[in-house]
Design a protein around this motif. Structure first.
Motif: not given
Length: 593
Positions: A107-108, A244-246, A371-373
Motif C-alpha cells: 500500500s501507498e 526493503p526499499g528504503a 522504485t518497485g517498492y
C-alpha cells in the motif's frame, strides 16, 4: 475527507442526470425507434451484400453464444439452488482468500506519477559555505546533464528559512511519449551518480514531499531527554537502513552545525564598559554584515552590505582581533578592546533546529521509497522489528508527514465505506419494504471486494487511496445486478410461481441486461486501466479495482445471491409463520366477487 470531493460531486451529478434521462428521454426515444425486427434471413450472394452478410454473421454468432451461455447459466443456477451449503462454503472461502491476498498487496498513499520531472533536495557538509555548496551543486548538474532525457535544470540554494548548505535541484524532462525511459527508470540512476559526489547528500524523488515532512516515510522519535531520544533514533535509523526499499535515509540530529562559542568574562567586560549585547552586535555586524543602503539598477534593487573581507573572518583568531568600543571614556577619548581580551572562544557544534512535538524533544528519522517498492514495505518492516529497540516509558516512535496522512486517509475511506453500506441498506429496505431482502442483495458488496483485490494482486497494483475510492464506488455499482435479479423473482412469485421456479425464470431473463450494463462499465474503464495518457498512473488503480470488482460481483451474484435469498427467505418465513411474498389477486377476480 475532501481529497476526492470533486470526484464525488461529479459522479453524483452524473447519476442524477442519467436517472432523469432514463425516466424521460429514453422512453420517448424507445417509442419512436424500437420496432419489431424481422428475422435476419439467409445470407445473400454477391459482393454488394458483403457488409450485410458480415453483420448477420456477427449477430448470429453473438446470439448463439449468448443463448448457449444462458442455457449453461440456467443449469448452473438450478444446481446451486439444490446445493446451497456447498455454494455458501465456496463463496466464503473465496472472500477469505481475497482478504488474504489483500494483506499481501503493498500500500501507498497515492500512486507515483511520471510528471516529467525529478525533484532533488540536497545537503552539503554542516560547515559548508554558500560557495562550497554552489560548487557541489554545479558538479551534480554536470552529472545530471549527461542524461539525454534532461531538458532543463533549476537549482536553488539557501533561502529565508533554509541554510546555505541546503538546496534543491528541479530537473525537467520532455513529455513521456518523447523519451525512451520513464522517471522511475531514471531516478535510481540519478541517485547512484549523485551519491559519488563527496560531501553531497542528495534525496531523489518524483516531487517534493507533502504533509509537513521532507521524505515519503518519516517517523518522529520523541521523549523528555534529548540524549536518550538520540540513542533511540540512532537504533531506529539502523533498522530503517535494512528495510526493503528504503533509500536516502536521514536523521535530523546528524546534521549538527559547527560553531564558535564565545564566553565573556562579565566582570572584566563591566570594568571596561562593555556589554554583552554590544559585543554580540559588533561581531554580528562585522561577520554577517549589515545592510547600509540599496543600489537601484534599472528595474532591480540590490542590498549594499558592509562586512569584513573574507580573509579577515576565517577562524577564531580573526574574531579575537575584532575590536569593540567601550561605553566609558578616559580623558574624553573612546577606547577599543579586542574580543580576545574579554572572552574565551572555542569550537563547538549545535543542531540546525530544535524540534519539539507535543512539548517533547523530537528527532526525525525518514527515508524515501525505492522504485518497485511501496510505503507499506518499509513501514511493515519497521513495525515488525520495533521490538528490537528498548524504548523506556515516556518515549515513543510515531509516523508523521505523509505516512501519518496515509493512515488517517485510509481510516476515513473505511468510514466512508461503512456509511455507504448503511445508506444502501436503508434505501433497499425502503424500496423492497423488507429488512431481510436487502441483506441478500448486499451480499454483492463482499463479492465485489473479491475481484477487486484479486485483479490488483494479479497485475501487481498497489493499494492506495485511489484504489480504495474505486472500491467505495463499487458499493453503489454492484448492487444493481442483485436488485434486477431479486426484484424480478419477487414479481414472478406474486404471480403465483413458486420461489424455485421464479429464480430459474428471473436469472436467464435478467442475464442479458446484467451483462450489458457490466460490460459497458468495464469497457468504459479499460482506457484508464491501461494507463493511457499523462497522469495515467494516478487513475489506473481505481479502474483496476472497479473492473475486478464488477467481474467477480457479476459472476458470483448470478449464482450466490439467489442461494442466499432462499436461505434468508426461509428464515423470514419461519419468523412470520407464512410465505414472505403473497400472490397478487387479479382485479377481475375482485370485481366478480
Amino acid at each position: 475527507g475532501r481529497f476526492f470531493y470533486q470526484f464525488g460531486i461529479t459522479v453524483a451529478g452524473a447519476v442524477i442526470i442519467s436517472l432523469f434521462v432514463a425516466f424521460t428521454l429514453t422512453p420517448m426515444l424507445s417509442s419512436r425507434f424500437l420496432k419489431h425486427e424481422p428475422e435476419l434471413g439467409p445470407y445473400r450472394p454477391g459482393l454488394i451484400y458483403l457488409p450485410g452478410n458480415l453483420l448477420k454473421w456477427i449477430l448470429r454468432t453473438w446470439n448463439n453464444f449468448f443463448n448457449g451461455f444462458n442455457d449453461r447459466y440456467k443449469t448452473t443456477l438450478e444446481w446451486v439452488l439444490h446445493h446451497r451449503l456447498a455454494t455458501l462454503i465456496i463463496a466464503t472461502l473465496a472472500f477469505i482468500g481475497a482478504l488474504g491476498l489483500g494483506s499481501m498487496i503493498p500500500s501507498e498513499f497515492t500512486p507515483e506519477q511520471d510528471q516529467n520531472q525529478i525533484y532533488i533536495s540536497f545537503k552539503a557538509g554542516p560547515d559548508a559555505s554558500l560557495e562550497e555548496t554552489a560548487n557541489l551543486a554545479a558538479i551534480a548538474e554536470e552529472k545530471i546533464r549527461m542524461y539525454p532525457e534532461v531538458s532543463h535544470i533549476l537549482t536553488s540554494i539557501g533561502g529565508e528559512q533554509t541554510p546555505v548548505n541546503e538546496g534543491t535541484i528541479l530537473v525537467k524532462l520532455p513529455p513521456k511519449s518523447e523519451r525512451k525511459r520513464t522517471v522511475f527508470e531514471l531516478i535510481p540512476l540519478v541517485r547512484q551518480d549523485l551519491s559519488t559526489i563527496a560531501g553531497f547528500n542528495p534525496q531523489v524523488a518524483t516531487e517534493a514531499s507533502e504533509g509537513g515532512g521532507s521524505q515519503t516515510v518519516e517517523y518522529s522519535v520523541r521523549g523528555p531527554d534529548l540524549n536518550i531520544t538520540k540513542l533511540i533514533a540512532s537504533q531506529f535509523e539502523d533498522i530503517m537502513r535494512q528495510a526493503p526499499g528504503a533509500v536516502d535515509v536521514q536523521n535530523s540530529e546528524k546534521q549538527a552545525r559547527p560553531e564558535i562559542q564565545i564566553s565573556m568574562d562579565r566582570d572584566v567586560a563591566n570594568d571596561l564598559g562593555l556589554s554583552v549585547a554590544g559585543v554580540a552586535t559588533t561581531i554580528r555586524n562585522l561577520i554577517d554584515g549589515v545592510v547600509i543602503s540599496r543600489l537601484k539598477d534599472v528595474n532591480e534593487e540590490y542590498d549594499i552590505r558592509l562586512q569584513l573581507a573574507p580573509e579577515y573572518r576565517k577562524n577564531i583568531d580573526d574574531i579575537a582581533r575584532i575590536k569593540v568600543p567601550s561605553m566609558k571614556k578616559v580623558g574624553g577619548e573612546n577606547y577599543l578592546f579586542e574580543v580576545g581580551n574579554i572572552a574565551e572562544m572555542k569550537w563547538s557544534s549545535s543542531p540546525n533546529e530544535i524540534r519539539r512535538y507535543n512539548r517533547q524533544r523530537e528527532v526525525r528519522v525518514g527515508c524515501n521509497v525505492a522504485t518497485g517498492y511501496a510505503t507499506s514495505n518499509i513501514s511493515d518492516y519497521l513495525m515488525a522489528n520495533l521490538n528490537k529497540i528498548n524504548i523506556p516509558p515516556g518515549y515513543d516512535i510515531k509516523p508523521v508527514g505523509m505516512l501519518q496522512i496515509m493512515g488517517e486517509s485510509f481510516a476515513s475511506i473505511f468510514m466512508a465505506m461503512a456509511l455507504a453500506i448503511i445508506f444502501i441498506y436503508l434505501l433497499l429496505a425502503s424500496q423492497f419494504e423488507s429488512f431481510i431482502d436487502p441483506l441478500a442483495i448486499m451480499l454483492s458488496l463482499p463479492l465485489a471486494v473479491v475481484g477487486a483485490l484479486l485483479l490488483m494482486f494479479i497485475v501487481q497494483a498497489k493499494l492506495s487511496i485511489v484504489s480504495l475510492i474505486g472500491i467505495v464506488l463499487l458499493m453503489g455499482l454492484v448492487t444493481k445486478n442483485a436488485i434486477l435479479l431479486i426484484d424480478y423473482a419477487k414479481q414472478q412469485r406474486r404471480k403465483g410461481i413458486n420461489r424455485h421456479d421464479a429464480l430459474l425464470i428471473a436469472g436467464p431473463v435478467r442475464l442479458r441486461p446484467i451483462l450489458m450494463t457490466t460490460l459497458a462499465m468495464i469497457f468504459g474503464m479499460l482506457p484508464l486501466a491501461f494507463g493511457i495518457g499523462p497522469g495515467a498512473e494516478f487513475r489506473a488503480p481505481m479502474a483496476i479495482a472497479i473492473i475486478g470488482g464488477l467481474i467477480s460481483s457479476t459472476l458470483l451474484t448470478l449464482v450466490v445471491v439467489p442461494v442466499v435469498y432462499t436461505i434468508l427467505d426461509d428464515i423470514a418465513a419461519k419468523l412470520v409463520g407464512h410465505e414472505t411474498v403473497q400472490r397478487e389477486v387479479e382485479e377481475e377476480a375482485d370485481q366478480s366477487e
